[in-house]
Design an enzyme around this catalytic site. Structure first.
Site, PDB file in Angstrom:
ATOM      1  N   ALA A   1       0.847  -1.199   0.000  1.00  0.00           N
ATOM      2  CA  ALA A   1       0.000   0.000   0.000  1.00  0.00           C
ATOM      3  C   ALA A   1       0.878   1.243   0.000  1.00  0.00           C
ATOM      4  O   ALA A   1       0.549   2.261   0.601  1.00  0.00           O
ATOM      5  CB  ALA A   1      -0.932  -0.013   1.215  1.00  0.00           C
ATOM      6  N   GLY A   2       2.001   1.141  -0.669  1.00  0.00           N
ATOM      7  CA  GLY A   2       2.906   2.295  -0.794  1.00  0.00           C
ATOM      8  C   GLY A   2       2.435   3.184  -1.928  1.00  0.00           C
ATOM      9  O   GLY A   2       1.242   3.237  -2.242  1.00  0.00           O
TER      10      GLY A   2
ATOM     11  N   ASP B   1      -0.591  -4.501   3.484  1.00  0.00           N
ATOM     12  CA  ASP B   1       0.798  -4.073   3.655  1.00  0.00           C
ATOM     13  C   ASP B   1       1.314  -4.583   4.992  1.00  0.00           C
ATOM     14  O   ASP B   1       0.517  -4.858   5.899  1.00  0.00           O
ATOM     15  CB  ASP B   1       0.876  -2.535   3.616  1.00  0.00           C
ATOM     16  CG  ASP B   1       2.253  -2.022   3.242  1.00  0.00           C
ATOM     17  OD1 ASP B   1       2.404  -1.454   2.139  1.00  0.00           O
ATOM     18  OD2 ASP B   1       3.209  -2.178   4.046  1.00  0.00           O
TER      19      ASP B   1
ATOM     20  N   ASN C   1      13.733  -7.824  -2.767  1.00  0.00           N
ATOM     21  CA  ASN C   1      12.361  -7.913  -3.277  1.00  0.00           C
ATOM     22  C   ASN C   1      11.937  -9.341  -3.602  1.00  0.00           C
ATOM     23  O   ASN C   1      10.749  -9.659  -3.582  1.00  0.00           O
ATOM     24  CB  ASN C   1      12.176  -6.987  -4.484  1.00  0.00           C
ATOM     25  CG  ASN C   1      12.007  -5.539  -4.038  1.00  0.00           C
ATOM     26  OD1 ASN C   1      11.873  -5.267  -2.851  1.00  0.00           O
ATOM     27  ND2 ASN C   1      12.027  -4.619  -4.986  1.00  0.00           N
TER      28      ASN C   1
ATOM     29  N   ARG D   1       5.563   6.051 -21.727  1.00  0.00           N
ATOM     30  CA  ARG D   1       6.632   7.064 -21.686  1.00  0.00           C
ATOM     31  C   ARG D   1       7.078   7.420 -23.098  1.00  0.00           C
ATOM     32  O   ARG D   1       7.221   8.596 -23.449  1.00  0.00           O
ATOM     33  CB  ARG D   1       7.812   6.526 -20.864  1.00  0.00           C
ATOM     34  CG  ARG D   1       7.497   6.519 -19.380  1.00  0.00           C
ATOM     35  CD  ARG D   1       8.622   5.981 -18.534  1.00  0.00           C
ATOM     36  NE  ARG D   1       8.297   6.171 -17.119  1.00  0.00           N
ATOM     37  CZ  ARG D   1       8.736   5.409 -16.127  1.00  0.00           C
ATOM     38  NH1 ARG D   1       9.529   4.370 -16.382  1.00  0.00           N
ATOM     39  NH2 ARG D   1       8.392   5.675 -14.889  1.00  0.00           N
TER      40      ARG D   1
ATOM     41  N   HIS E   1      12.201  -4.964 -18.578  1.00  0.00           N
ATOM     42  CA  HIS E   1      11.998  -3.609 -18.060  1.00  0.00           C
ATOM     43  C   HIS E   1      13.324  -3.151 -17.493  1.00  0.00           C
ATOM     44  O   HIS E   1      13.679  -3.475 -16.389  1.00  0.00           O
ATOM     45  CB  HIS E   1      10.941  -3.668 -16.960  1.00  0.00           C
ATOM     46  CG  HIS E   1      10.564  -2.339 -16.409  1.00  0.00           C
ATOM     47  ND1 HIS E   1      10.285  -1.254 -17.191  1.00  0.00           N
ATOM     48  CD2 HIS E   1      10.404  -1.921 -15.128  1.00  0.00           C
ATOM     49  CE1 HIS E   1       9.960  -0.228 -16.416  1.00  0.00           C
ATOM     50  NE2 HIS E   1      10.034  -0.610 -15.154  1.00  0.00           N
TER      51      HIS E   1
HETATM   52  N1  LIG Z   1       7.144  -2.408 -13.058  1.00  0.00           N
HETATM   53  C1  LIG Z   1       7.249  -1.114 -13.093  1.00  0.00           C
HETATM   54  O1  LIG Z   1       7.203  -0.513 -14.166  1.00  0.00           O
HETATM   55  C2  LIG Z   1       7.401  -0.331 -11.820  1.00  0.00           C
HETATM   56  C3  LIG Z   1       7.161   1.044 -11.793  1.00  0.00           C
HETATM   57  C4  LIG Z   1       7.255   1.715 -10.581  1.00  0.00           C
HETATM   58  C5  LIG Z   1       7.620   1.038  -9.419  1.00  0.00           C
HETATM   59  N2  LIG Z   1       7.889  -0.282  -9.494  1.00  0.00           N
HETATM   60  C6  LIG Z   1       8.256  -1.055  -8.313  1.00  0.00           C
HETATM   61  O2  LIG Z   1       7.121  -1.221  -7.468  1.00  0.00           O
HETATM   62  C7  LIG Z   1       7.556  -1.435  -6.130  1.00  0.00           C
HETATM   63  C8  LIG Z   1       6.779  -0.530  -5.180  1.00  0.00           C
HETATM   64  O3  LIG Z   1       7.102   0.825  -5.423  1.00  0.00           O
HETATM   65  P1  LIG Z   1       6.485   1.966  -4.499  1.00  0.00           P
HETATM   66  O4  LIG Z   1       6.912   3.263  -5.069  1.00  0.00           O
HETATM   67  O5  LIG Z   1       5.045   1.708  -4.250  1.00  0.00           O
HETATM   68  O6  LIG Z   1       7.285   1.699  -3.127  1.00  0.00           O
HETATM   69  P2  LIG Z   1       6.817   2.115  -1.645  1.00  0.00           P
HETATM   70  O7  LIG Z   1       8.016   2.001  -0.789  1.00  0.00           O
HETATM   71  O8  LIG Z   1       6.060   3.385  -1.685  1.00  0.00           O
HETATM   72  O9  LIG Z   1       5.774   0.955  -1.265  1.00  0.00           O
HETATM   73  C9  LIG Z   1       6.142  -0.365  -1.089  1.00  0.00           C
HETATM   74  C10 LIG Z   1       5.273  -0.920   0.017  1.00  0.00           C
HETATM   75  O10 LIG Z   1       5.526  -2.326   0.124  1.00  0.00           O
HETATM   76  C11 LIG Z   1       5.351  -2.639   1.493  1.00  0.00           C
HETATM   77  N3  LIG Z   1       5.914  -3.958   1.792  1.00  0.00           N
HETATM   78  C12 LIG Z   1       7.216  -4.303   2.013  1.00  0.00           C
HETATM   79  N4  LIG Z   1       7.315  -5.616   2.270  1.00  0.00           N
HETATM   80  C13 LIG Z   1       6.064  -6.129   2.208  1.00  0.00           C
HETATM   81  C14 LIG Z   1       5.514  -7.427   2.373  1.00  0.00           C
HETATM   82  N5  LIG Z   1       6.292  -8.475   2.645  1.00  0.00           N
HETATM   83  N6  LIG Z   1       4.175  -7.563   2.230  1.00  0.00           N
HETATM   84  C15 LIG Z   1       3.367  -6.518   1.959  1.00  0.00           C
HETATM   85  N7  LIG Z   1       3.835  -5.266   1.785  1.00  0.00           N
HETATM   86  C16 LIG Z   1       5.154  -5.080   1.901  1.00  0.00           C
HETATM   87  C17 LIG Z   1       6.021  -1.490   2.231  1.00  0.00           C
HETATM   88  O11 LIG Z   1       5.617  -1.427   3.581  1.00  0.00           O
HETATM   89  C18 LIG Z   1       5.569  -0.307   1.391  1.00  0.00           C
HETATM   90  O12 LIG Z   1       4.374   0.279   1.903  1.00  0.00           O
HETATM   91  C19 LIG Z   1       9.076  -1.191  -6.142  1.00  0.00           C
HETATM   92  O13 LIG Z   1       9.757  -2.423  -6.218  1.00  0.00           O
HETATM   93  C20 LIG Z   1       9.284  -0.394  -7.411  1.00  0.00           C
HETATM   94  O14 LIG Z   1      10.593  -0.532  -7.918  1.00  0.00           O
HETATM   95  C21 LIG Z   1       7.775  -0.976 -10.664  1.00  0.00           C
END
Ligand SMILES: NC(=O)c1ccc[n+]([C@@H]2O[C@H](COP(=O)([O-])OP(=O)(O)OC[C@H]3O[C@@H](n4cnc5c(N)ncnc54)[C@H](O)[C@@H]3O)[C@@H](O)[C@H]2O)c1
Length: 306
Positions: free
Chosen positions: A4-5, A27, A89, A145, A169
């Site tokens: 829920a980030g 989360d 991750n 993009r 990616h």
């Molecule tokens: N595929 C894509 O194109 C793309 C684009 C943007 C971001 N991302 C990826 O998405 C992910 C999330 O990014 P974000 O900006 O939301 O990060 P963020 O830090 O805002 O949110 C991540 C959330 O995951 C939670 N979390 C951690 N471990 C957990 C678990 N075991 N179970 C449940 N929740 C857990 C954290 O508490 C946090 O709230 C990152 O890995 C980022 O690199 C991918």
């Protein structure tokens, strides 16, 4: 929405606005999914959506979900590559997938966590779901993009621009200029080669450009909108043709690996993978991109065997 980030919460916002269904934010951070869920629920009367939004730290409330969007994990910091996130991750996606699929055995999984292609493979291996029900989100964002930069360059509507992006990616993604167009007019007739190359480069580094501005965290509006476009196509059986990370079993000469390819996305998840004829140069670039994904997957497979 698992995580829920920034990305997960914004997935919830777009999905609620589109009334795709009831939403549960999960989360590990106590209070965060509950607080954000309640806040979003209270947006309904203003924005005119009528869905339930709740938050939890466990998976029971997610039982029998149709879609699981996995965004749990760590985002990049300036100077970090997506690959630097691999081991941390992997643990998160493995645990999240195990718990989520135990209560939602018929769901379709959309993976967002980076490094994307490798994390999609983790969700596929851990869930033991058929390949059509585990999809990675990257291509929709990468092509968005690319389309944005092309539209800016030509002062045309983004809606008139279609773009094909293949591969993993990351820095090795393959924007296929030859197949990208503005309302059918090939890009090569509209933009000089040098400018096109610069746009391709900016697309490849589109995520890093935002990380550099933000300093903490990475992009989330376009990533969350992209994941929800995929979810919508599944839930409403729209059958959109979208670039997705899909598990290849020989397509494009690649076997046993998640790589970005054009897919028909509908009620059956990835219903069809389109194999386009590539030029020698494009094919080499795609193989190079797949090799970069394979390296990460090899590390994970070793970890899984430990
Ligand atoms: N595929 C894509 O194109 C793309 C684009 C943007 C971001 N991302 C990826 O998405 C992910 C999330 O990014 P974000 O900006 O939301 O990060 P963020 O830090 O805002 O949110 C991540 C959330 O995951 C939670 N979390 C951690 N471990 C957990 C678990 N075991 N179970 C449940 N929740 C857990 C954290 O508490 C946090 O709230 C990152 O890995 C980022 O690199 C991918």
């Amino acid at each position: 929405m698992i995580g829920a980030g920034n990305v997960g919460a914004n997935c919830a916002v777009w999905a609620a606005k589109k009334e795709l269904g009831d939403i549960v934010l999960v989360d590990v951070a106590e209070g965060i999914p509950q607080g954000k869920g309640l806040d979003l629920l209270q947006t309904g009367p203003v924005e005119g959506f009528d869905v339930s939004v709740t938050g939890a730290n466990d998976y029971a409330p997610t039982a029998n979900s149709d879609i699981l969007i996995i965004t749990a994990g760590f985002p990049r910091k300036p100077g970090m590559s997506r690959d630097d996130l691999l081991v941390a991750n992997y643990e998160v996606v493995r645990a999240a997938t195990e718990k989520a699929v135990a209560v939602s055995p018929n769901a379709t999984i959309i993976v967002v966590t980076n490094p994307l292609d490798a994390m999609a493979q983790v969700a596929f291996m851990v869930s033991k779901f058929p390949r059509n029900r585990v999809i990675g989100m990257a291509g929709v964002l990468d092509s968005a993009r690319f389309r944005t930069f092309i539209a800016q360059e030509l002062s045309v509507s983004v809606e008139s621009v279609t773009a094909v992006v293949l591969g993993g990616h990351g820095d090795t993604m393959v924007p296929v200029v030859r197949l990208s167009s503005v309302a059918g007019i090939p890009l090569t007739e509209l933009i000089p080669e040098e400018r096109l190359n610069a746009i391709v480069d900016r697309t490849r580094n589109g995520g890093a450009e935002i990380v550099k501005h933000l300093k903490t965290g990475s992009a989330y509006y376009a990533p969350s909108a992209s994941a929800v476009e995929m979810a919508e196509s599944i839930l409403r059986d729209r059958k959109k043709v979208l670039p997705c990370a899909a598990y290849l079993e020989g397509e494009y000469g690649i076997k046993g690996l998640y790589v970005g390819v054009p897919c028909r996305v509908g009620a059956g998840g990835v219903e069809k993978i389109y194999e386009i004829k590539l030029s020698a140069e494009e094919s080499t670039a795609l193989k190079k991109s797949a090799a970069a994904v394979q390296e990460l997957v090899d590390v994970i497979k070793k970890k899984m065997a430990e």
